[in-house]
Design a protein around this motif. Sequence first.
Motif, PDB file in Angstrom:
ATOM      1  N   VAL A 145       0.510  -1.062   0.095  1.00 45.93           N
ATOM      2  CA  VAL A 145       0.187  -0.309   0.030  1.00 45.93           C
ATOM      3  C   VAL A 145       1.146   1.389   0.141  1.00 45.93           C
ATOM      4  O   VAL A 145       0.380   2.167  -0.712  1.00 45.93           O
ATOM      5  N   TYR A 146       1.560   1.016   0.303  1.00 51.03           N
ATOM      6  CA  TYR A 146       3.056   2.499   0.582  1.00 51.03           C
ATOM      7  C   TYR A 146       3.305   2.336  -0.275  1.00 51.03           C
ATOM      8  O   TYR A 146       3.285   4.159  -0.661  1.00 51.03           O
ATOM      9  N   ARG A 147       3.952   1.652  -1.433  1.00 58.79           N
ATOM     10  CA  ARG A 147       4.401   2.075  -2.603  1.00 58.79           C
ATOM     11  C   ARG A 147       3.722   2.425  -3.483  1.00 58.79           C
ATOM     12  O   ARG A 147       4.142   3.212  -4.802  1.00 58.79           O
ATOM     13  N   GLU A 148       2.087   1.342  -3.570  1.00 58.58           N
ATOM     14  CA  GLU A 148       1.665   2.083  -4.770  1.00 58.58           C
ATOM     15  C   GLU A 148       0.546   3.193  -4.168  1.00 58.58           C
ATOM     16  O   GLU A 148       0.109   4.153  -5.128  1.00 58.58           O
ATOM     17  N   SER A 149       0.272   3.426  -3.211  1.00 59.94           N
ATOM     18  CA  SER A 149      -0.147   5.038  -2.499  1.00 59.94           C
ATOM     19  C   SER A 149       1.381   6.525  -3.511  1.00 59.94           C
ATOM     20  O   SER A 149       0.041   7.362  -3.260  1.00 59.94           O
ATOM     21  N   GLN A 150       2.060   5.792  -3.372  1.00 58.09           N
ATOM     22  CA  GLN A 150       3.652   7.146  -3.380  1.00 58.09           C
ATOM     23  C   GLN A 150       3.443   6.978  -5.002  1.00 58.09           C
ATOM     24  O   GLN A 150       3.027   8.456  -5.958  1.00 58.09           O
ATOM     25  N   ARG A 151       2.762   5.919  -5.692  1.00 53.81           N
ATOM     26  CA  ARG A 151       2.159   5.967  -7.228  1.00 53.81           C
ATOM     27  C   ARG A 151       1.181   6.987  -7.159  1.00 53.81           C
ATOM     28  O   ARG A 151       1.499   7.954  -8.174  1.00 53.81           O
ATOM     29  N   LEU A 152       0.067   6.803  -6.846  1.00 50.05           N
ATOM     30  CA  LEU A 152      -1.092   7.366  -6.912  1.00 50.05           C
ATOM     31  C   LEU A 152      -0.988   9.195  -6.983  1.00 50.05           C
ATOM     32  O   LEU A 152      -1.385   9.487  -7.623  1.00 50.05           O
TER      33      LEU A 152
END
Length: 457
Positions: A145-152
């Motif tokens: 979630v943290y990595r993908e939230s950065q992308r988001l």
Amino acid sequence: WTATRDKSCKLPMPKGSMGFPIIGETCHWFFQGAGFHASRRQKYGNVFKTHLLGRPLIRVTGAEHVRKVLMGEHSLVTVDWPQSTSTLLGPNSLANSIGDIHRKRRKIFAKVFSHEALESYLPKIQQVIQETLRVWSSNPDPINVYRESQRLSFHMAVRVLLGFHVSEEEMHCLFRTFQDFVENVFSLPIDLPFSGYRKGICARDSLQKSIEKAIREKPLHTQGKDYTDALDVLLESAKENNTELTMQELKESTTELIFAAFATTASASTSLIMQLLRHPAVLEKLREELRSCGLLHDGCLCQGELRLDSIISLKYLDCVIKEVLRLFAPVSGGYRIATQTFELDGVQVPKGWSVMYSIRDTHDTSAVFKDVEAFDPDRFSPERSEDREGRFHYLPFGGGVRSCLGKQLATLFLKLLAVELAGGSRFELATRTFPRLISVPVVHPTDGLRVKFFGLD
Ligand code: HEM
């Protein structure tokens, strides 16, 4: 390395340790994270000295002390980021501006985050969030979630704020470069091949080259109030203020906006998702609120046009976001420099010393919050409003003339994410236990938070 006391002042220096020459206590800070400041605060008190990122500094915790620092902008203190941050953000950034220039720049930026402008960004933000949740739900594996939230949050910043239309591949490259930039914004200012600082400079140059290309190719929509992105509003606002922004100013401003939005919003999004997983009753209460406002029907979000005012009217949602930002404040504090010697908690803050005011520690130690470690959104309800005791007990967005410009945008983004999660997604923790949190550079879970998303039943 050894900054000295002001001999003309009778007050003692703050207690504390200066660590090793040049690096001071930087390594302790990196390895201990939040524990670094907590342990020193317990040992030396709310105002203590240390040496971080190549310079001596005084760390300040507690609403009253923080208020004095933040309200003392221009008279007692002025902005003072670590050298790496100043260089990488550039001379035209808000972070590096002071006095009238800062005021003028903020005035131009204010329109970018006005109610009217936010209303025009809303559908795009919603679209970016919905697309992302669809991708997460279609992945058979758990999401980091943290990595993908950065992308988001990067997508949100690039598409919604700047209106850039780049291919997926270009977006991926931009994202990688941006990560290199962010990872080295707080680094020791040693410009040698392979140093973090050099890596940060190279990433910034490459990023700004792409930004310049995208700005030159971008169709601008500045007719009337029909904005499509923040860059349009920024250019229009500059015109209204009789200011012509140079390409360098535009590049630095946009880099600063993405930087300011990126890690903070990703951290807060991850904390929000983690808290909704930890507290199913809170998630249910959010759903109840959506149902009672007619936004959720038969387990589905109503697809009609969502207005800014409807989002603002959701009171419980507001409490949830506030509580996430209280307990997991993404920004741990801000940097200033003393422009004259002044007193704080019975000790001197000598002229020329760096001062770092603390947000997270101030939240964690504030007496106004009952059961301070508990996740309890209702503490912000109109009946309890524990934050009414004075605004410097609760300051996830800082305070005074340098408070967060993107506060409303960040809050809107988090609210829209919560609405989509509560209304249209099913998600479960994919690990047996919740991960530990680390707080440098922003609060985030050690394993990134592994979550399986299922989408709609
Ligand atoms: C400044 C927090 C999101 C733009 C700040 C400051 C804090 C903060 C604490 C003050 C730092 C200081 O006192 O030196 C946050 C948090 C966010 C967030 C917690 C998300 C949850 C955003 C977003 C944007 C933004 C989305 C813009 C797109 C800025 C800018 C400043 C700033 C431009 C500098 C203001 C100045 O120097 O006058 N933010 N921020 N922030 N923030 Fe945010």
